[in-house]
Design an enzyme around this catalytic site. Structure first.
Site, PDB file in Angstrom:
ATOM      1  N   HIS A  81      40.648  44.562  43.891  1.00 10.68           N
ATOM      2  CA  HIS A  81      38.691  43.691  44.588  1.00 10.68           C
ATOM      3  C   HIS A  81      39.501  42.427  43.405  1.00 10.68           C
ATOM      4  O   HIS A  81      40.762  42.210  43.129  1.00 10.68           O
ATOM      5  CB  HIS A  81      37.791  44.644  43.082  1.00 10.68           C
ATOM      6  CG  HIS A  81      38.145  43.975  42.038  1.00 10.68           C
ATOM      7  ND1 HIS A  81      38.600  44.622  41.434  1.00 10.68           N
ATOM      8  CD2 HIS A  81      37.702  43.411  40.223  1.00 10.68           C
ATOM      9  CE1 HIS A  81      39.019  44.516  39.515  1.00 10.68           C
ATOM     10  NE2 HIS A  81      37.997  43.111  39.424  1.00 10.68           N
ATOM     11  N   ASP A  85      41.968  38.027  37.618  1.00 10.00           N
ATOM     12  CA  ASP A  85      42.877  39.064  37.192  1.00 10.00           C
ATOM     13  C   ASP A  85      43.621  40.438  37.710  1.00 10.00           C
ATOM     14  O   ASP A  85      44.667  40.498  37.129  1.00 10.00           O
ATOM     15  CB  ASP A  85      42.846  38.870  35.546  1.00 10.00           C
ATOM     16  CG  ASP A  85      40.808  39.998  35.852  1.00 10.00           C
ATOM     17  OD1 ASP A  85      40.526  39.918  37.050  1.00 10.00           O
ATOM     18  OD2 ASP A  85      40.826  41.087  34.712  1.00 10.00           O
ATOM     19  N   HIS A  86      43.681  40.098  39.099  1.00 14.95           N
ATOM     20  CA  HIS A  86      43.841  41.359  39.890  1.00 14.95           C
ATOM     21  C   HIS A  86      44.385  40.703  40.940  1.00 14.95           C
ATOM     22  O   HIS A  86      44.962  41.918  41.502  1.00 14.95           O
ATOM     23  CB  HIS A  86      42.798  42.465  40.313  1.00 14.95           C
ATOM     24  CG  HIS A  86      42.281  42.997  39.478  1.00 14.95           C
ATOM     25  ND1 HIS A  86      42.354  44.670  38.369  1.00 14.95           N
ATOM     26  CD2 HIS A  86      41.360  42.631  38.312  1.00 14.95           C
ATOM     27  CE1 HIS A  86      42.189  45.078  37.179  1.00 14.95           C
ATOM     28  NE2 HIS A  86      40.881  43.897  37.363  1.00 14.95           N
ATOM     29  N   ASP A 121      38.941  48.407  37.760  1.00 15.42           N
ATOM     30  CA  ASP A 121      37.769  48.081  36.767  1.00 15.42           C
ATOM     31  C   ASP A 121      36.779  48.982  37.268  1.00 15.42           C
ATOM     32  O   ASP A 121      36.326  48.599  38.340  1.00 15.42           O
ATOM     33  CB  ASP A 121      37.453  46.561  37.232  1.00 15.42           C
ATOM     34  CG  ASP A 121      38.263  46.131  36.759  1.00 15.42           C
ATOM     35  OD1 ASP A 121      39.165  46.584  36.197  1.00 15.42           O
ATOM     36  OD2 ASP A 121      38.037  44.600  36.272  1.00 15.42           O
ATOM     37  N   HIS A 142      38.959  39.911  41.822  1.00 17.61           N
ATOM     38  CA  HIS A 142      38.739  39.462  40.812  1.00 17.61           C
ATOM     39  C   HIS A 142      40.097  38.859  40.911  1.00 17.61           C
ATOM     40  O   HIS A 142      41.199  39.122  39.921  1.00 17.61           O
ATOM     41  CB  HIS A 142      37.800  39.648  39.492  1.00 17.61           C
ATOM     42  CG  HIS A 142      36.355  39.785  39.603  1.00 17.61           C
ATOM     43  ND1 HIS A 142      35.676  41.520  39.068  1.00 17.61           N
ATOM     44  CD2 HIS A 142      35.689  39.379  40.029  1.00 17.61           C
ATOM     45  CE1 HIS A 142      34.722  41.058  38.834  1.00 17.61           C
ATOM     46  NE2 HIS A 142      34.388  39.942  39.939  1.00 17.61           N
ATOM     47  N   HIS A 173      31.787  47.981  40.041  1.00 22.65           N
ATOM     48  CA  HIS A 173      31.849  47.224  39.662  1.00 22.65           C
ATOM     49  C   HIS A 173      31.139  46.288  40.054  1.00 22.65           C
ATOM     50  O   HIS A 173      30.705  46.468  40.402  1.00 22.65           O
ATOM     51  CB  HIS A 173      33.698  46.637  39.188  1.00 22.65           C
ATOM     52  CG  HIS A 173      33.924  45.624  38.851  1.00 22.65           C
ATOM     53  ND1 HIS A 173      33.874  46.080  36.912  1.00 22.65           N
ATOM     54  CD2 HIS A 173      35.608  44.642  38.881  1.00 22.65           C
ATOM     55  CE1 HIS A 173      33.906  45.079  36.677  1.00 22.65           C
ATOM     56  NE2 HIS A 173      34.995  43.885  38.030  1.00 22.65           N
ATOM     57  N   HIS A 191      43.698  47.579  30.939  1.00 25.26           N
ATOM     58  CA  HIS A 191      42.961  46.617  30.416  1.00 25.26           C
ATOM     59  C   HIS A 191      41.722  46.303  30.322  1.00 25.26           C
ATOM     60  O   HIS A 191      40.331  46.633  29.682  1.00 25.26           O
ATOM     61  CB  HIS A 191      42.156  46.895  32.605  1.00 25.26           C
ATOM     62  CG  HIS A 191      40.525  45.804  33.203  1.00 25.26           C
ATOM     63  ND1 HIS A 191      39.707  45.644  32.736  1.00 25.26           N
ATOM     64  CD2 HIS A 191      41.334  44.804  33.754  1.00 25.26           C
ATOM     65  CE1 HIS A 191      39.478  44.214  33.168  1.00 25.26           C
ATOM     66  NE2 HIS A 191      39.978  44.083  33.605  1.00 25.26           N
TER      67      HIS A 191
END
Length: 304
Positions: free
Chosen positions: A62, A66-67, A213, A64, A142, A271
């Site tokens: 996805h 941090d990914h 997530d 976001h 998520h 995570h």
């Protein structure tokens, strides 16, 4: 031929001195798949002594940061390293616009093609296949559109039993392909040599499921049923379940419940929220439900 998983980063939100955001390198049947690409991924790849040139497929769960914030820099480095072959990027609809905008604004020029596979389905679909490996999406729940990924080795070829095969002059090298595929061999006099005599059983195929997530979601269970190894996010302990639900995450207890119901062989948690200093509290909680639960170790190559 063994399958190895190297977890490059496993913390949530922001990088720390000792940990990195989500990124994993899966080596399956001589293919190298990069799964998520948080900030600093290419540094972790270097520490893991990974060969950049072997990474041809990247799977982003996805959008976001941090990914995926490590992806533009990694692609830019590919160019500087002289890459010429295409790079396949799988991720949510919008990933092409995000990356191409960055490349345009920064005047990042590429000497190779980036092939985008944008995803928007709310059901599991096969998104990659070759003669040895299949990859499927795992729809998650998520705050924004998100997928996990299921990697499966196809059934392996049988091994030639040379001691038996050498007894028959009629069996030539060109026949080995059919024998490896499980076929019997018919001699010129009509006698049938059974395949199980001429070959031996191959190593069992393995599978790996990456659940990024997500809130607790039982619809993933039939998709990941009986996988060899499951990585499942567990951002919080169960006493913060309300916060987990609100932020679109899972607790360690819930991840263990998924693993138990899916009858997986091994569970790796990840995570983790930065609020936790001692990560053993996650395995303490999860092992109450699913004993074969483990913490990730950065840069450790795990045999699957």
């Amino acid at each position: 031929m063994s399958t190895y998983l190297t977890i490059l980063g496993f913390n949530s939100a922001i990088p720390t001195i000792n940990t990195s955001p989500t990124a994993q390198l899966l080596e399956m049947e001589e293919r190298c798949f990069l799964i998520d690409c948080g900030e600093g991924t290419q540094v972790q790849l270097r520490k893991a002594k990974a060969r950049f040139s072997k990474i041809n497929h990247i799977f982003i769960s996805h959008l976001h940061g941090d990914h995926c914030f490590g992806l533009p820099g990694l692609i830019a480095s590919f160019r500087l390293l002289g890459r010429e072959v295409p790079l396949h990027v799988y991720g949510p609809k919008g990933i092409k616009k995000m990356l191409e905008t960055i490349f345009t604004m920064t005047e990042t020029h590429r000497g190779f093609e980036v092939v985008y596979h944008e995803l928007d389905k709310d059901y599991s679909e096969k998104i990659y296949e070759d003669n040895r490996v299949e990859v499927f999406t795992i729809p998650l729940d998520h705050r924004i559109y998100c997928n996990g990924y299921l990697f499966k080795e196809k059934p392996k070829e049988r091994h030639i039993n040379m001691e038996e095969v050498s007894k028959y002059d009629e069996i030539e090298t060109c026949d080995y392909h059919n024998l490896k595929a499980g076929k019997d061999f018919v001699l010129s006099d009509g006698y049938i040599l059974k395949n199980e005599i001429l070959t031996t059983t191959p190593a069992p195929s393995v599978s790996y499921a990456f659940c990024s997530d997500t809130r607790y979601l039982e619809s993933v269970i039939p998709i990941i049923k009986n996988v060899t190894v499951l990585y499942h996010e567990s951002t919080f302990l169960h006493d913060l379940k309300e916060m987990a639900d609100y932020t679109g995450h899972t607790t360690a207890l819930e991840a263990a419940t998924i693993a138990k119901k899916a009858e997986v062989e091994k569970l790796i948690l990840g995570h983790f929220s930065n609020r936790y200093g001692d990560l053993t509290v996650f395995t303490d909680e999860a092992r109450q439900i699913f004993p074969n639960t483990f913490l990730p170790k950065a840069l450790e190559a795990i045999k699957i």
